[in-house]
Design a protein around this motif. Structure first.
Motif, PDB file in Angstrom:
ATOM      1  N   GLU A  12      53.618  84.885  39.331  1.00  0.00           N
ATOM      2  CA  GLU A  12      54.144  83.559  39.665  1.00  0.00           C
ATOM      3  C   GLU A  12      54.876  82.954  38.473  1.00  0.00           C
ATOM      4  O   GLU A  12      55.908  82.296  38.632  1.00  0.00           O
ATOM      5  N   CYS A  13      54.339  83.176  37.289  1.00  0.00           N
ATOM      6  CA  CYS A  13      54.944  82.646  36.075  1.00  0.00           C
ATOM      7  C   CYS A  13      56.318  83.269  35.838  1.00  0.00           C
ATOM      8  O   CYS A  13      57.288  82.565  35.533  1.00  0.00           O
ATOM      9  N   PHE A  14      56.425  84.579  36.007  1.00  0.00           N
ATOM     10  CA  PHE A  14      57.700  85.251  35.775  1.00  0.00           C
ATOM     11  C   PHE A  14      58.730  84.865  36.845  1.00  0.00           C
ATOM     12  O   PHE A  14      59.925  84.752  36.552  1.00  0.00           O
ATOM     13  N   VAL A  23      65.706  88.349  32.025  1.00  0.00           N
ATOM     14  CA  VAL A  23      64.811  87.412  31.332  1.00  0.00           C
ATOM     15  C   VAL A  23      63.353  87.612  31.764  1.00  0.00           C
ATOM     16  O   VAL A  23      62.495  87.891  30.914  1.00  0.00           O
ATOM     17  N   PRO A  24      63.024  87.508  33.060  1.00  0.00           N
ATOM     18  CA  PRO A  24      61.627  87.743  33.449  1.00  0.00           C
ATOM     19  C   PRO A  24      61.208  89.207  33.301  1.00  0.00           C
ATOM     20  O   PRO A  24      60.028  89.488  33.068  1.00  0.00           O
ATOM     21  N   VAL A  25      62.167  90.129  33.453  1.00  0.00           N
ATOM     22  CA  VAL A  25      61.836  91.550  33.292  1.00  0.00           C
ATOM     23  C   VAL A  25      61.390  91.829  31.863  1.00  0.00           C
ATOM     24  O   VAL A  25      60.362  92.498  31.631  1.00  0.00           O
ATOM     25  N   LEU A  26      62.129  91.315  30.890  1.00  0.00           N
ATOM     26  CA  LEU A  26      61.758  91.497  29.491  1.00  0.00           C
ATOM     27  C   LEU A  26      60.435  90.797  29.184  1.00  0.00           C
ATOM     28  O   LEU A  26      59.600  91.329  28.434  1.00  0.00           O
ATOM     29  N   ALA A  27      60.232  89.618  29.771  1.00  0.00           N
ATOM     30  CA  ALA A  27      58.981  88.889  29.551  1.00  0.00           C
ATOM     31  C   ALA A  27      57.795  89.661  30.126  1.00  0.00           C
ATOM     32  O   ALA A  27      56.709  89.707  29.529  1.00  0.00           O
ATOM     33  N   ALA A  28      57.996  90.276  31.292  1.00  0.00           N
ATOM     34  CA  ALA A  28      56.907  91.024  31.938  1.00  0.00           C
ATOM     35  C   ALA A  28      56.547  92.296  31.172  1.00  0.00           C
ATOM     36  O   ALA A  28      55.433  92.807  31.311  1.00  0.00           O
ATOM     37  N   GLN A  29      57.460  92.803  30.366  1.00  0.00           N
ATOM     38  CA  GLN A  29      57.202  94.029  29.606  1.00  0.00           C
ATOM     39  C   GLN A  29      56.414  93.789  28.322  1.00  0.00           C
ATOM     40  O   GLN A  29      55.979  94.740  27.688  1.00  0.00           O
ATOM     41  N   CYS A  56      53.948  72.367  30.847  1.00  0.00           N
ATOM     42  CA  CYS A  56      53.677  72.150  32.266  1.00  0.00           C
ATOM     43  C   CYS A  56      54.318  73.217  33.133  1.00  0.00           C
ATOM     44  O   CYS A  56      54.087  73.241  34.348  1.00  0.00           O
ATOM     45  N   LEU A  57      55.154  74.052  32.531  1.00  0.00           N
ATOM     46  CA  LEU A  57      55.854  75.076  33.294  1.00  0.00           C
ATOM     47  C   LEU A  57      55.967  76.343  32.452  1.00  0.00           C
ATOM     48  O   LEU A  57      55.698  76.339  31.249  1.00  0.00           O
ATOM     49  N   CYS A  58      56.363  77.414  33.106  1.00  0.00           N
ATOM     50  CA  CYS A  58      56.522  78.695  32.413  1.00  0.00           C
ATOM     51  C   CYS A  58      57.935  78.794  31.856  1.00  0.00           C
ATOM     52  O   CYS A  58      58.886  79.083  32.582  1.00  0.00           O
ATOM     53  N   SER A  59      58.076  78.505  30.567  1.00  0.00           N
ATOM     54  CA  SER A  59      59.354  78.715  29.897  1.00  0.00           C
ATOM     55  C   SER A  59      59.335  80.098  29.266  1.00  0.00           C
ATOM     56  O   SER A  59      58.282  80.584  28.843  1.00  0.00           O
ATOM     57  N   ASN A  60      60.488  80.717  29.192  1.00  0.00           N
ATOM     58  CA  ASN A  60      60.563  82.089  28.693  1.00  0.00           C
ATOM     59  C   ASN A  60      59.971  82.223  27.290  1.00  0.00           C
ATOM     60  O   ASN A  60      59.095  83.051  27.044  1.00  0.00           O
ATOM     61  N   ARG A 108      58.671  90.177  20.223  1.00  0.00           N
ATOM     62  CA  ARG A 108      59.402  89.474  21.276  1.00  0.00           C
ATOM     63  C   ARG A 108      60.819  89.109  20.845  1.00  0.00           C
ATOM     64  O   ARG A 108      61.468  88.277  21.463  1.00  0.00           O
ATOM     65  N   ARG A 109      61.311  89.732  19.785  1.00  0.00           N
ATOM     66  CA  ARG A 109      62.635  89.379  19.282  1.00  0.00           C
ATOM     67  C   ARG A 109      63.729  89.636  20.309  1.00  0.00           C
ATOM     68  O   ARG A 109      64.701  88.874  20.396  1.00  0.00           O
ATOM     69  N   LEU A 110      63.585  90.706  21.097  1.00  0.00           N
ATOM     70  CA  LEU A 110      64.594  91.013  22.109  1.00  0.00           C
ATOM     71  C   LEU A 110      64.679  89.884  23.136  1.00  0.00           C
ATOM     72  O   LEU A 110      65.773  89.525  23.585  1.00  0.00           O
ATOM     73  N   ASN A 111      63.528  89.311  23.519  1.00  0.00           N
ATOM     74  CA  ASN A 111      63.515  88.192  24.458  1.00  0.00           C
ATOM     75  C   ASN A 111      64.272  86.996  23.889  1.00  0.00           C
ATOM     76  O   ASN A 111      65.071  86.354  24.592  1.00  0.00           O
TER      77      ASN A 111
END
Length: 316
Positions: free
Chosen positions: A102-104, A165-171, A183-187, A198-201
């Protein structure tokens, strides 16, 4: 042990959900902010629905300028609805947990709708540029097909560019910390909890901002420079005033949208000293423009205001 993580060995945990704590530093009374935020959300939904109904019912508003405004209203409702239901559930029901998936998805939706907002502003700027600089060719260039194709390109552009963006975050490997001071999921807020690099993100986040909003803003500025040059060449002061008045609402919204983004970027540099400010600005930037946009157009566009009165059954 932090709740919502699974232990895989004596020193390593695997996060299964994140905890959204809300606004940093004011957790004890942040629920009071739910009242103005709920009001802004309802105002955004109601005002944008009224815009859509008015454009749909009034045949005189079946023009590209208003069709782009209708698309902007849909984007605004999507942007506000991406974050506000979850924020209000945090404040009212203490529903702070959010699953990784849900976050991603929220990360993707926020970036996508913000990019769409910028893209529609670009389309509206090009529409005004053609209308003022090439008025005789405007009806043959800016047609219903043009509006549909331009909107489709904006959607396709944002989906393709935002998906990484979410793909890199999920990895990333979320192995212990799962509490987010937001209050929200920011990258960047989510990936800051990762145990690996996390430099690539961060790099892609910066590249994405320039590829979408940076490029849009440059083209918008160039369009309005050409508009201003064309207006200054007009011999009639009345014609010049009328031409500029058709752009005034659009310019107000553009200035507000991009100014807040610049301020938000700057305040992130001082996030460690003042953590509340960027978080609050981030939330407000997702809900104030959707509430503000319809009011600006209603106040400054006579035809739209008359249409409002008719839809609401009031005398104009």
């Amino acid at each position: 042990m932090i709740p919502s993580v699974q232990q895989s060995n004596i020193s390593h945990f695997q996060v299964t959900e994140f905890i959204l704590l809300g606004f940093p530093g004011i957790h004890s009374w942040q629920h009071w902010l739910s009242l103005p935020l709920a009001f802004l959300y309802l105002l955004a939904l109601g005002a944008n629905l009224l815009i859509l109904m008015t454009i749909w019912r009034e045949t005189s508003l079946h023009q590209p300028m208003y069709e782009f405004l209708g698309i902007l209203s849909i984007v605004d409702m999507g942007l506000a609805s991406t974050i506000m239901p979850k924020i209000l559930s945090i404040f009212w029901f203490d529903a702070k947990a959010i699953s990784l998936s849900e976050c991603f998805v929220q990360i993707f939706a926020i970036h996508c709708f913000l990019g769409m907002e910028s893209g529609i502003f670009l389309c509206m700027a090009i529409d005004r540029y053609i209308a003022i600089c090439y008025p005789l060719r405007y009806p043959s260039i800016v047609t219903a097909t043009f509006v549909l194709k331009a909107s489709g390109v904006m959607v396709l552009r944002n989906v393709i560019l935002v998906v990484p963006v979410p793909v890199l975050a999920a990895q990333r490997d979320y192995c212990f910390k799962n509490e987010i001071e937001h209050c929200l999921c920011s990258n960047l807020g989510v990936t800051s909890l990762a145990c690996d690099d996390r430099r690539l993100n961060s790099i892609y986040q910066l590249v994405l901002a320039w590829m979408i909003m940076g490029t849009d803003l440059i083209i918008i500025i160039l369009s309005y420079i050409q508009i201003l040059r064309s207006v200054l060449r007009l011999n009639s002061a009345e014609a010049a005033s009328k031409a500029l008045s058709t752009c005034s609402s659009h310019l107000i919204l553009i200035l507000f949208f991009y100014t807040v983004i610049v301020v938000l970027s700057v305040t992130h540099l001082a996030e460690k000293k003042f953590p509340l400010i960027p978080v609050l600005l981030n939330v407000l930037h997702n809900v104030i423009p959707p509430a503000l946009n319809p009011m600006v157009y209603a106040l400054r566009t006579h035809d739209l205001r008359v249409g409002f009165y008719r839809v609401l059954g009031l005398d104009c």
